[in-house]
Design an enzyme around this catalytic site. Structure first.
Site, PDB file in Angstrom:
ATOM      1  N   GLY A 307      32.531  69.051  21.380  1.00  0.00           N
ATOM      2  CA  GLY A 307      31.512  69.928  20.817  1.00  0.00           C
ATOM      3  C   GLY A 307      30.193  69.205  20.653  1.00  0.00           C
ATOM      4  O   GLY A 307      29.814  68.333  21.446  1.00  0.00           O
ATOM      5  N   SER A 308      29.475  69.524  19.577  1.00  0.00           N
ATOM      6  CA  SER A 308      28.068  69.126  19.454  1.00  0.00           C
ATOM      7  C   SER A 308      27.825  67.640  19.234  1.00  0.00           C
ATOM      8  O   SER A 308      26.680  67.185  19.351  1.00  0.00           O
ATOM      9  CB  SER A 308      27.401  69.922  18.326  1.00  0.00           C
ATOM     10  N   THR A 309      28.853  66.840  18.912  1.00  0.00           N
ATOM     11  CA  THR A 309      28.623  65.393  18.855  1.00  0.00           C
ATOM     12  C   THR A 309      28.269  64.851  20.236  1.00  0.00           C
ATOM     13  O   THR A 309      27.718  63.753  20.358  1.00  0.00           O
ATOM     14  CB  THR A 309      29.864  64.657  18.319  1.00  0.00           C
ATOM     15  N   PHE A 310      28.552  65.633  21.275  1.00  0.00           N
ATOM     16  CA  PHE A 310      28.213  65.248  22.640  1.00  0.00           C
ATOM     17  C   PHE A 310      26.725  65.455  22.924  1.00  0.00           C
ATOM     18  O   PHE A 310      26.187  64.924  23.895  1.00  0.00           O
ATOM     19  CB  PHE A 310      29.055  66.070  23.630  1.00  0.00           C
ATOM     20  N   LYS A 311      26.049  66.222  22.065  1.00  0.00           N
ATOM     21  CA  LYS A 311      24.632  66.514  22.287  1.00  0.00           C
ATOM     22  C   LYS A 311      23.756  65.266  22.195  1.00  0.00           C
ATOM     23  O   LYS A 311      22.655  65.229  22.756  1.00  0.00           O
ATOM     24  CB  LYS A 311      24.147  67.561  21.285  1.00  0.00           C
TER      25      LYS A 311
END
Length: 714
Positions: A307-311
């Protein structure tokens, strides 16, 4: 005449002596009895035989970075009762259980077994019997208590038990082992115990000697002896205080939200790659491994969509490739995916290629990309990937290591997967969906974000030390790439800090008083029965600290319902961050003041010395030791021996006493508070920064391991 009588008498004595000797020799050689002692010499002579005993090698210990034992061997005993009446000793002395009632009544309480159950075991029609779990792995004190009873037919088999004094402590990494009675060695079955079995196991020795018919070893009859070679000790990079705080954070979060599960977490030094904590839950106690527990090492074998930790990596790629601007705005309304001539673009209306919206469909108009990061906008990352193009984006995914397995310290991770064949797949990866990772990959990739762009491999074996003290292996930092420039890394750090400081951001509730942290949160849908679940998600946090000079990275996550309550509460993880901040002295305002008359010196070695010795050794210095406990000898100290300290820094000395009283913490720095916690194991929560001005426990009050202390610093 007198001489003749004397000669005759002497000859008679000689003759009689010879008769006795010949008769005795004859009686020994034929019937086998010694006339003078009346002993059966043949029986004794026949019972002199060669015996072989195993000199057991000690399996090496597994220790944390501070020398605390995680796994070690202890000698134990299995109880055996001989029941066959054919088992007799010399002169037919019974060597079997004679009085079963008495035997049961006297031994059962020692091994915590019901007397009737013990008695029933003795009724079996067998040559010998054992007593199940309660009769195995008896301690030396239990064995000695049974020996004192002098009951016939009771014997022991010497065995060894692998013990894990810290219990559930990085169990899926450390693993567990079991004793092989036939080979008289302990073998690892999982984790470090298995992967480093060759180093840990050692080599048994052997001794050949003689025993007499009573079973006693005859002195000086050792014929041959080959000494045992003990196994090597393995020192891990784990830190007990941070590891235990990580385990506690899982328990606290799960208690608060019972519907959550499958927790995982890791703490790594970003400049070295040293893993100082590593765990998952549910896990297991290696002292009592159970078959129903999942022994999968989530770190290595598991993979998930982050999820958004990959952003953070999407932003890093955009910044590094020149496709990011602080001033540029984007529209947060739904992103309709257009595709033409091999390129993705933002369409004005729905297309067959799909649409991307922000979580829960929020639309707040025009945003800067920094605000898009702060509020974790999926539309924002879709815009950035569109600007970069698929090929550039893929090159950064690969450069951060997400398409490769990681092999470290004999563990090989899953590879992780992603597909960029369709426009929707490219867009989805920008916010961490449609791409799978593992914890090792996230640790490694974030090391580039939190340093100068240099990426290091995580490792957890600090060193391997042979029994003679020789170090045969030392872990070291391994640089595996530099996917981004230092300026890019700093910019992403700024964005992560911005996510902490701005109210309304997804990271705001992760702020702590003792350190300036930076973070990115993420919530990813989980695939259930071939499609994304609308109920269950994986929530994870990527946190670095301190902001001005990052030293350590925490990656922490769990599965649970898509609930704003779960996402908004951060108590457990914030408590963990406080421990990490204290350990690394992350608050710059917390350092002891260095005055003009300050002296810098190395602290002496005080462990195993008396308090008088300490006071004498420090009598000419400006250092005032703080003794913890009412003992008369030092058992632990912080700072450690040979560490450089300032003369006004506090030196804590734990004594050999179970009774610890609450000290006056006025003026303690955060480092002092942390040292007290590490030495005593008594939990402390902190508020503020600077020096202690308030404490929740009065000075002089008796403390216990369950006491919780709260201090306020200013």
């Amino acid at each position: 005449m007198k001489q003749s009588v004397k000669l005759t008498s002497f000859l008679v004595i000689i003759f009689l002596t010879l008769v006795v000797l010949i008769t005795n020799v004859f009686s020994v050689s034929v019937p086998g009895y010694h006339l003078y002692s009346q002993k059966n010499i043949k029986e004794a002579a026949n019972s002199f035989d060669l015996q072989t005993s195993t000199l057991r090698a000690r399996r090496g210990n597994i220790l944390d970075s501070n020398g605390n034992i995680i796994a070690s061997d202890s000698q134990t005993y299995d109880l055996v009762a001989i029941l066959s009446k054919n088992r007799v000793g010399i002169n037919n002395v019974p060597a079997y259980v004679v009085d079963k009632d008495l035997t049961a009544q006297q031994i059962a309480p020692i091994i915590n077994m019901d007397v009737d159950r013990f008695r029933n075991i003795l009724e079996q029609d067998k040559y010998q019997v054992e007593f199940g779990l309660l009769g195995r792995n008896l301690s030396l004190s239990q064995k000695e208590a049974i020996d004192k009873l002098k009951l016939p037919g009771i014997e022991f088999i010497k065995t060894y038990k692998r013990q894990y004094p810290l219990g559930n402590f990085a169990s899926n990494l450390v693993g567990y082992s079991t004793y092989n009675q036939e080979k008289q060695l302990t073998y690892g079955l999982m984790g470090v115990e298995k992967n480093y079995n060759k180093e840990l196991i050692g080599t048994n020795g052997q001794r050949i000697y003689q025993k007499d018919y009573h079973g006693y070893i005859i002195d000086d009859t050792t014929i041959q002896e080959s000494p045992a070679i003990n196994g090597a000790d393995i020192h891990l990079t784990l830190d007990q205080s941070i590891q235990e705080a990580l385990e506690i954070s899982f328990a606290e979060a799960r208690d608060q939200y019972p519907e959550t599960n499958n927790y995982f977490g890791a703490v790594m030094e970003v400049k070295t790659g040293k893993v100082v904590a590593w765990s998952q839950s549910p896990s297991f106690d290696p002292n009592q491994p159970a078959q129903e527990i999942m022994y999968l090492n989530y770190w290595v074998e598991g993979s998930f969509e982050p999820g958004s930790t990959f952003k953070s990596f999407t932003y890093a790629a955009a910044i590094d490739s020149g496709n990011y601007s602080d001033e540029e705005l984007f529209d947060t309304k739904p992103f309709y995916i257009g595709y033409e001539d091999g390129k993705i673009y933002r369409a004005e209306k729905p297309t067959r290629h799909g649409v991307v919206s922000n979580a829960n469909g929020w639309n707040k108009g025009m945003f800067t990309y920094a605000d898009g990061f702060k509020e974790s906008s999926n539309v924002g990352t879709a815009e950035l990937v569109t600007k970069m193009g698929t090929d550039v984006w893929q090159s950064y995914i690969d450069a951060f290591g997400f398409s490769k397995v990681i092999t470290t310290d004999r563990l090989t991770s899953s590879k992780g997967q992603y597909r960029l064949n369709r426009p929707i797949e490219v867009i989805n990866t920008s916010f961490g969906q449609g791409v799978t990772v593992n914890v090792l990959q996230m640790l490694q990739a974030y090391s580039a974000i939190l340093t100068d762009g240099t990426m290091v491999k995580p490792y957890f074996i600090d060193k391997i030390v042979q029994d003679d003290g020789q170090i045969t292996y030392e872990g070291k930092t391994e640089i595996v790439g530099k996917p981004i420039e230092a300026t890019t890394a700093q910019k992403v750090q700024d964005l992560m800090r911005y996510c902490i400081t701005e109210k309304g951001s997804t990271c705001y509730r992760l702020a702590i008083d003792s350190s300036e942290v930076m973070a990115k949160t993420g919530t990813a849908q989980i695939v259930v029965d071939g499609k994304y679940s609308t109920d269950i998600a994986l929530t994870n946090f990527a946190i670095g600290l301190p902001y001005d000079n990052p030293e350590v990275f925490l990656y922490w996550g769990f599965q649970g319902p898509m609930s704003s309550i779960v996402n908004n509460k951060r108590d457990a993880i914030r408590s963990l961050l406080q421990v990490i901040a204290m350990k690394y002295d992350a608050n710059n305002d917390n350092n002891e003041e260095i005055t003009n008359d300050a002296e810098i010196t190395k602290i002496p070695h005080f462990v195993n010395h008396s308090l008088d010795y300490v006071n004498t050794a420090l009598s000419t210095s400006k250092i005032s030791p703080i003794f913890l406990g009412k003992g008369d000898q030092v058992v632990k100290q912080l700072p450690k021996a040979e560490e450089t300290i300032i003369n006004n820094q506090k030196v804590f000395l734990l004594t050999n006493s179970d009774e610890i009283l609450m000290p006056d913490m006025s003026g303690f720095s955060l480092k002092d508070v942390n040292n007290f916690w590490i030495l005593t194991g008594i939990e402390i929560t902190t508020q503020g920064s600077g020096q202690v001005v308030e404490q929740s426990i009065p000075v002089g009050e008796k403390l216990s391991k369950t006491t919780k202390i709260h201090v306020k610093l200013k």
